[in-house]
Design a protein around this motif. Structure first.
Motif, PDB file in Angstrom:
ATOM      1  N   LEU A   1      -4.185  -2.765 -11.266  1.00 45.51           N
ATOM      2  CA  LEU A   1      -3.983  -3.499  -9.983  1.00 45.51           C
ATOM      3  C   LEU A   1      -2.827  -4.509 -10.346  1.00 45.51           C
TER       4      LEU A   1
ATOM      5  N   GLY B   1       0.384  -3.152 -11.094  1.00 43.22           N
ATOM      6  CA  GLY B   1       0.930  -2.683 -10.026  1.00 43.22           C
ATOM      7  C   GLY B   1       1.651  -3.981  -9.123  1.00 43.22           C
TER       8      GLY B   1
ATOM      9  N   GLU C   1       1.564   3.014  -3.569  1.00 49.21           N
ATOM     10  CA  GLU C   1       0.410   3.929  -4.069  1.00 49.21           C
ATOM     11  C   GLU C   1       0.959   5.356  -3.542  1.00 49.21           C
ATOM     12  N   GLN C   2       1.497   5.662  -2.558  1.00 52.08           N
ATOM     13  CA  GLN C   2       1.891   6.681  -2.176  1.00 52.08           C
ATOM     14  C   GLN C   2       3.295   7.018  -2.395  1.00 52.08           C
TER      15      GLN C   2
ATOM     16  N   ARG D   1       0.884  -1.297  -0.041  1.00 51.51           N
ATOM     17  CA  ARG D   1      -0.078   0.097  -0.038  1.00 51.51           C
ATOM     18  C   ARG D   1       0.827   1.145  -0.099  1.00 51.51           C
TER      19      ARG D   1
END
Ligand SMILES: Cc1cc2nc3c(=O)[nH]c(=O)nc-3n(C[C@H](O)[C@H](O)[C@H](O)COP(=O)(O)OP(=O)(O)OC[C@H]3O[C@@H](n4cnc5c(N)ncnc54)[C@H](O)[C@@H]3O)c2cc1C
Length: 497
Positions: free
Chosen positions: A104, A107, A59-60, A56
């Motif tokens: 996704l 990713g 994403e940042q 996660r």
């Protein structure tokens, strides 16, 4: 620890302090740790209990965090196999086209390459019908499929306890119910037979023994403040310090698995599109978390009606027929995240990175971080401590190779059924001195046992009373205190939505 100077005094017995004490003691430093309450009584018993692979953070755009989290997950699996248990996590994708699912997939592919994820832990994609087969009752409308990847589950309090026990085994001194209440600099010069010689300054820390009411002084060459949400408060013990922390609250709900029969961990989207996890374990699932500003550091932040509604809304939108209501919630917990303040960022946007802060008096504070990366964070802190000490004899860090205490004999990660011997062991070997210490953190009965540990409270209290010499009044107060805490966890029910 007040009898002879220590090289390192750690303030805080959460996962951060525990990791630092273990690392320092294993390198041969004379190490002591003091904890204000019970071990893991702060945030380290209130997390989502996931050892995140770091996906996660991608994403940042926090590539450094991604790589560190993935590497630390592998290390934890090696040193504490029983406390880093891999499981499947499914992220269902709803939308009018399959673009979201394809994005996704790309990713995940990039993440797995970058983070060197083992072949058996790589992702798979479930088509729509497979997803509905695997996740019974899932909202079918606009469902495109699901991306399925590996995450690890832990017992956060047990991980902390076993890290502290490992620190003790390596020689660290540990005191609980022993808050640091003052920090002063000692005179930087000491007299020797031949006159006065310069020496590096020491810090003298006043520590209250809350069990006896006596005040002690501990002198340390280096003091590390690992007080999590209380980092700013401990920095303030030695003089004014500008606040650096940003505290946010997260809550979780516990529901019987009969009411939400999931086989895998599931990611849902909350109303504000944040990711919320559903984690099955034994006969329960836990659902969380929220992320909202919280004004102050407390052990048990208040769970509000809005917090609960936020999680129930996401659950019932994802499983429309489940109709999970207040009465299905068997227990709940809340914790405060000790994040480093970043100007203008919302709670969920704030980076989970850590930073070492040094005060003018030499106090070293470690702020921010995650349960997942605690070992690596501790290594960085102890490297800095060794440098400050100028200790050439310190051994290199070996915490990534040596298994944690109890790692040799795998047990279920979340323990709730407690034998009399388990209770005695918690007192004799794991620093437990109250009913809450045993039922909340040695076992996790308050959260996960049927009846939230209430059926065990008198038996456990009786064993503690015999071992610790309590009179009847003390025993009754302890039992009442535990019952009150269980009621408090679901006090939000009084305000119906
Ligand atoms: C809701 C939520 C979900 C989370 N989920 C995850 C997750 O799934 N995975 C993950 O990796 N991370 C997760 N985290 C983050 C993780 O839990 C924290 O980063 C970590 O537990 C912080 O540990 P700590 O030791 O720094 O703080 P704490 O555990 O709070 O420890 C600090 C300790 O210092 C003690 N202390 C305070 N003042 C004094 C004093 N004066 N003297 C002595 N002792 C003192 C306190 O009593 C406390 O025990 C989550 C956090 C929250 C809140």
């Amino acid at each position: 620890m007040s009898r002879a100077e220590v090289e390192l005094l750690v303030i805080g017995g959460g996962i951060t302090g525990a990791g630092i004490a273990r690392d320092a003691a294993m390198r041969g430093l004379r190490t002591a740790l003091v904890e204000r309450g019970d071990l893991a009584s702060g945030t380290s018993s209130r997390s989502s209990k996931l050892i995140h692979g770091g996906l996660r953070y991608l994403e940042q755009g926090e590539v450094g965090l991604v790589l560190e989290a993935a590497a630390e997950r592998r290390t934890l699996r090696k040193i504490a196999t029983h406390l880093a248990v891999p499981g499947r996590m499914a992220l269902p994708i709803h939308g009018r086209t399959s673009a979201g699912l394809m994005k996704l997939r790309a990713g995940l592919w990039a993440y797995e390459k970058m983070a060197r994820i083992a072949p058996e832990e790589r992702h798979e994609i479930w088509k729509r019908d497979d997803t509905l087969d695997h996740v019974h009752g899932l909202e079918p409308q606009n469902l495109q499929g699901a991306a399925v990847y590996t995450e690890y589950v832990t017992d956060d309090a047990r991980l902390t306890l076993e890290t502290v026990k490992s620190a003790k085994r390596a020689g660290a001194l540990v005191a609980t119910y022993a808050p640091a209440v003052g920090i002063v600099e000692e005179a930087p010069a000491a007299s020797t037979a031949g006159g006065t010689t310069a020496r590096s300054p020491r810090l003298r820390v006043s520590i209250n023994d809350d069990l006896t009411g006596r005040l002690h002084e501990v002198t340390a060459r280096v003091v590390v403040n690992a007080a999590g949400p209380w980092v700013d408060a401990v920095r303030g013990l030695g003089g004014a310090a500008a606040p650096r922390m940003h505290l946010t609250k997260g809550i979780h709900l516990v529901v019987s698995r009969e009411r939400l029969p999931v086989d895998d961990m599931i990611v849902m989207r909350a109303v504000d599109r944040r990711m919320v996890f559903v984690v099955p374990y034994g006969d329960i699932v836990w659902i969380g978390t929220t992320d909202t500003d919280y004004p102050r550091a407390v052990e048990r932040p208040t769970i509000t009606r809005e917090d609960v509604d936020y999680l129930l809304e996401a659950t019932n939108r994802t499983w429309p027929a489940a109709r999970i209501g207040d009465d299905d919630v068997r227990g709940a917990w809340a914790g405060v995240r000790p994040l480093l303040h970043q100007e203008g960022k919302k709670p969920s946007e704030i980076s989970r990175r850590d930073e070492i802060l040094v005060e003018p008096n030499g106090l070293v504070s470690i702020a921010g971080g995650k349960l997942t990366t605690y070992r690596r964070m501790a290594e960085r802190v102890v490297d800095a401590v060794v440098e400050r000490l100028g200790n050439k004899a310190a051994r290199p860090c070996t915490t990534g190779d040596v298994p944690l205490v109890d790692g040799e004999t795998p047990v279920p990660i979340v323990r709730t059924s407690l034998s009399d011997a388990d209770v005695a062991y918690a007192v004799d070997a794991e620093c437990a001195v109250s009913i809450c210490d045993v039922l909340e953190r040695r076992a996790r009965s308050n959260l996960f046992a049927s009846g939230n540990g209430l059926p065990d409270v008198e038996r456990v209290g009786g064993i503690l009373a015999r071992r610790l010499g309590w009179d009847e009044r003390r025993l009754a107060t302890e039992i009442e205190h535990y019952r009150a805490r269980i009621a408090e966890d679901v006090a939000w029910r009084a305000a119906r939505s």
